[in-house]
Design a protein around this motif. Structure first.
Motif, PDB file in Angstrom:
ATOM      1  N   SER A 182      15.994 -15.352 -28.108  1.00  0.00           N
ATOM      2  CA  SER A 182      16.543 -15.370 -27.022  1.00  0.00           C
ATOM      3  C   SER A 182      17.702 -13.864 -26.640  1.00  0.00           C
ATOM      4  N   GLU A 183      17.953 -12.756 -28.022  1.00  0.00           N
ATOM      5  CA  GLU A 183      18.018 -11.643 -27.178  1.00  0.00           C
ATOM      6  C   GLU A 183      17.162 -10.389 -26.478  1.00  0.00           C
ATOM      7  N   LYS A 184      16.311 -10.979 -26.292  1.00  0.00           N
ATOM      8  CA  LYS A 184      15.010 -10.309 -25.144  1.00  0.00           C
ATOM      9  C   LYS A 184      15.300 -10.907 -23.786  1.00  0.00           C
ATOM     10  N   ILE A 185      16.350 -12.102 -24.196  1.00  0.00           N
ATOM     11  CA  ILE A 185      16.788 -12.346 -22.382  1.00  0.00           C
ATOM     12  C   ILE A 185      17.604 -11.859 -21.896  1.00  0.00           C
ATOM     13  N   SER A 186      18.448 -11.481 -20.793  1.00  0.00           N
ATOM     14  CA  SER A 186      19.776 -11.026 -20.443  1.00  0.00           C
ATOM     15  C   SER A 186      20.505 -12.191 -20.370  1.00  0.00           C
ATOM     16  N   SER A 187      22.099 -12.099 -20.770  1.00  0.00           N
ATOM     17  CA  SER A 187      22.871 -13.181 -20.707  1.00  0.00           C
ATOM     18  C   SER A 187      23.048 -13.968 -19.673  1.00  0.00           C
ATOM     19  N   ASP A 188      22.644 -12.974 -18.804  1.00  0.00           N
ATOM     20  CA  ASP A 188      23.458 -13.579 -17.687  1.00  0.00           C
ATOM     21  C   ASP A 188      22.657 -14.366 -17.182  1.00  0.00           C
ATOM     22  N   LEU A 189      21.292 -14.971 -17.805  1.00  0.00           N
ATOM     23  CA  LEU A 189      19.753 -15.210 -17.234  1.00  0.00           C
ATOM     24  C   LEU A 189      20.897 -17.393 -17.388  1.00  0.00           C
ATOM     25  N   ARG A 190      20.517 -17.820 -16.693  1.00  0.00           N
ATOM     26  CA  ARG A 190      20.275 -20.017 -17.299  1.00  0.00           C
ATOM     27  C   ARG A 190      19.164 -20.693 -16.919  1.00  0.00           C
ATOM     28  N   GLU A 191      19.573 -21.171 -17.706  1.00  0.00           N
ATOM     29  CA  GLU A 191      17.986 -22.401 -17.485  1.00  0.00           C
ATOM     30  C   GLU A 191      17.750 -22.105 -15.478  1.00  0.00           C
ATOM     31  N   GLY A 192      16.297 -22.388 -15.337  1.00  0.00           N
ATOM     32  CA  GLY A 192      16.121 -22.559 -13.613  1.00  0.00           C
ATOM     33  C   GLY A 192      16.348 -21.100 -13.388  1.00  0.00           C
ATOM     34  N   ASP A 193      16.766 -19.579 -13.794  1.00  0.00           N
ATOM     35  CA  ASP A 193      16.899 -19.121 -13.022  1.00  0.00           C
ATOM     36  C   ASP A 193      15.887 -18.073 -12.893  1.00  0.00           C
ATOM     37  N   VAL A 194      15.126 -17.281 -12.153  1.00  0.00           N
ATOM     38  CA  VAL A 194      13.567 -16.345 -12.094  1.00  0.00           C
ATOM     39  C   VAL A 194      14.654 -15.140 -12.692  1.00  0.00           C
ATOM     40  N   GLY A 195      13.648 -15.078 -13.224  1.00  0.00           N
ATOM     41  CA  GLY A 195      14.175 -13.332 -14.162  1.00  0.00           C
ATOM     42  C   GLY A 195      13.160 -12.747 -13.276  1.00  0.00           C
ATOM     43  N   LEU A 196      12.889 -11.300 -14.390  1.00  0.00           N
ATOM     44  CA  LEU A 196      12.058 -10.546 -14.068  1.00  0.00           C
ATOM     45  C   LEU A 196      11.727 -10.000 -15.662  1.00  0.00           C
ATOM     46  N   LEU A 197      10.074  -9.720 -16.426  1.00  0.00           N
ATOM     47  CA  LEU A 197       9.702  -9.630 -17.509  1.00  0.00           C
ATOM     48  C   LEU A 197       9.575  -8.774 -16.820  1.00  0.00           C
ATOM     49  N   ILE A 198      10.280  -7.894 -18.139  1.00  0.00           N
ATOM     50  CA  ILE A 198       9.260  -6.045 -18.459  1.00  0.00           C
ATOM     51  C   ILE A 198       9.023  -5.529 -19.487  1.00  0.00           C
ATOM     52  N   ASN A 199       7.992  -5.010 -19.486  1.00  0.00           N
ATOM     53  CA  ASN A 199       7.503  -4.642 -20.666  1.00  0.00           C
ATOM     54  C   ASN A 199       7.801  -3.144 -21.166  1.00  0.00           C
ATOM     55  N   LEU A 200       8.084  -2.907 -21.574  1.00  0.00           N
ATOM     56  CA  LEU A 200       8.873  -1.089 -21.675  1.00  0.00           C
ATOM     57  C   LEU A 200       8.643  -0.671 -23.122  1.00  0.00           C
ATOM     58  N   ASN A 201       7.243   0.014 -23.280  1.00  0.00           N
ATOM     59  CA  ASN A 201       6.205   1.042 -23.742  1.00  0.00           C
ATOM     60  C   ASN A 201       5.972  -0.239 -25.436  1.00  0.00           C
ATOM     61  N   GLY A 202       5.857  -1.480 -24.467  1.00  0.00           N
ATOM     62  CA  GLY A 202       5.444  -2.310 -25.308  1.00  0.00           C
ATOM     63  C   GLY A 202       6.928  -3.545 -25.590  1.00  0.00           C
ATOM     64  N   LYS A 203       7.545  -3.328 -25.589  1.00  0.00           N
ATOM     65  CA  LYS A 203       9.172  -4.663 -25.849  1.00  0.00           C
ATOM     66  C   LYS A 203       9.124  -4.474 -24.569  1.00  0.00           C
ATOM     67  N   GLU A 204       9.298  -5.937 -25.098  1.00  0.00           N
ATOM     68  CA  GLU A 204       9.640  -7.256 -23.854  1.00  0.00           C
ATOM     69  C   GLU A 204      11.248  -7.152 -23.806  1.00  0.00           C
TER      70      GLU A 204
END
Ligand SMILES: [Zn+2]
Ligand SMILES: [Zn+2]
Length: 352
Positions: A324-346
């Protein structure tokens, strides 16, 4: 003994400064030129004052011709100090085949020694082509501004920015006289020809302030004027737009930012998580990396359980589990987000 006018010999008249009224005014009126020639540019209606073309800020040809005639009259007037011009008005009385003013008649009112007198003066309007319009017609230019994007090509976003900068430059700097003689597409970019280097420099500087573009100037000698010995140079200003544009996602010091734009040579970023703004100097910009589109995926946020969140890759339709620390805290269930691969870290952030 009756006083008489020493000039015409008439007797019994009121004398002004020792002359009869007729002779008094004749003395003054003869210094007011008649049959004036007023020269205007047939295409931009600039007025030739002596050897200099000047712009008369009037919209219609009749007002320009009248104004030009009044200036021409005032430039050539030599009346004695005791005489003042009270008023000059007039109008166009004849037009040429193209509908442009040809004859102007002025009514001039003079005042002297408590008396006044009116007279008519006329002018013929002649048409030439001013230096500026001649240069434009012959495609002459002094400076070239070459605008290119990263890798030569300009993006849609950059084109819009350039267009609005040109519009603003016309409105605020050039006003009604254009210094730009040509705008054309060249090698995926835009080339703009300017009549003067000073205006080209000013335009390039303004564009650079908005976009953060790099400027490089070079000059090439085009020859020497045989009459004056003056060397002629052509200036080329290369404007290289930066790779980053508003809306782009970038990484800087392990965090993700959205590019808001450029301001006075600085890059303005917004942290996608805490929304704090940062402005980076030219030097700090070297640590900014654009996040490749291939490294960004749209994801749906699923259920949080324990320390993990289930997310759905919306493109490949598969489920993933992320701490969960990889998910921005302002995202809730049902939201659409962007998964970004930052030099191998998601990292999953809110959709921008
Ligand atoms: Zn007289
Ligand atoms: Zn002109």
């Amino acid at each position: 003994m009756d006083r008489f006018c020493p000039k015409c010999g008439s007797k019994g008249k009121t004398l002004i400064k020792n002359l009869c009224e007729t002779c008094f005014w004749d003395e003054r009126i003869r210094h007011i030129p008649n049959n004036l020639i007023v020269k205007l540019c047939r295409s931009c209606l600039s007025y030739l004052q002596g050897k200099k073309w000047i712009r008369i800020r009037k919209k219609d040809p009749n007002s320009v011709a009248l104004e030009g005639t009044i200036i021409e009259l005032q430039r050539n007037i030599k009346i004695p100090k005791d005489t003042k011009i009270l008023n000059i008005e007039g109008s166009v009385t004849e037009w040429n085949k193209s509908g442009l003013p040809k004859k102007v008649v002025l009514d001039v009112t003079l005042a002297s020694e408590g008396a006044s007198s009116s007279l008519k003066r006329d002018a013929t309007v002649e048409y030439l082509t001013c230096d500026f319009c001649q240069s434009v017609a012959s495609g002459k230019y002094e400076a070239l501004v070459q605008i290119r994007g990263e890798g030569g090509q300009l993006s849609e976003e950059s084109r819009k920015t350039i267009e609005s900068s040109i519009d603003r430059f016309y409105r605020n700097v050039l006003k009604d006289r254009s210094d730009i003689t040509e705008i054309k597409e060249k090698d995926g970019g835009i080339d703009i020809k300017f009549l003067t280097s000073s205006k080209a420099r000013l335009f390039a500087k303004k564009l650079s302030e908005i976009t953060g573009a790099d400027l490089k100037e070079s000059a090439k000698m085009m020859g020497t004027d045989r009459m004056t010995g003056k060397k002629h140079y052509r200036t080329t200003i290369s404007v290289k737009l930066p790779a980053l544009e508003p809306g782009d996602l970038v990484s800087f010091k392990e965090r993700i930012f959205k590019v808001l734009g450029h301001h006075r040579g600085k890059l303005i970023l917004e942290d996608v998580e805490d929304h704090k703004r940062r402005s980076l100097s030219q030097k700090a910009m070297t640590d900014v990396t654009k996040i490749d589109k291939a490294d960004i995926k749209r994801v749906g946020i699923g259920i949080r359980s324990g320390g993990t969140v289930t997310i759905l890759d919306l493109e490949e339709k598969r489920f993933l589990e992320l701490p969960s620390e990889k998910i921005s805290s302002d995202l809730r269930e049902g939201d659409v987000g962007l998964l970004i691969n930052l030099n191998g870290k998601e990292k999953v952030i809110r959709r921008q």
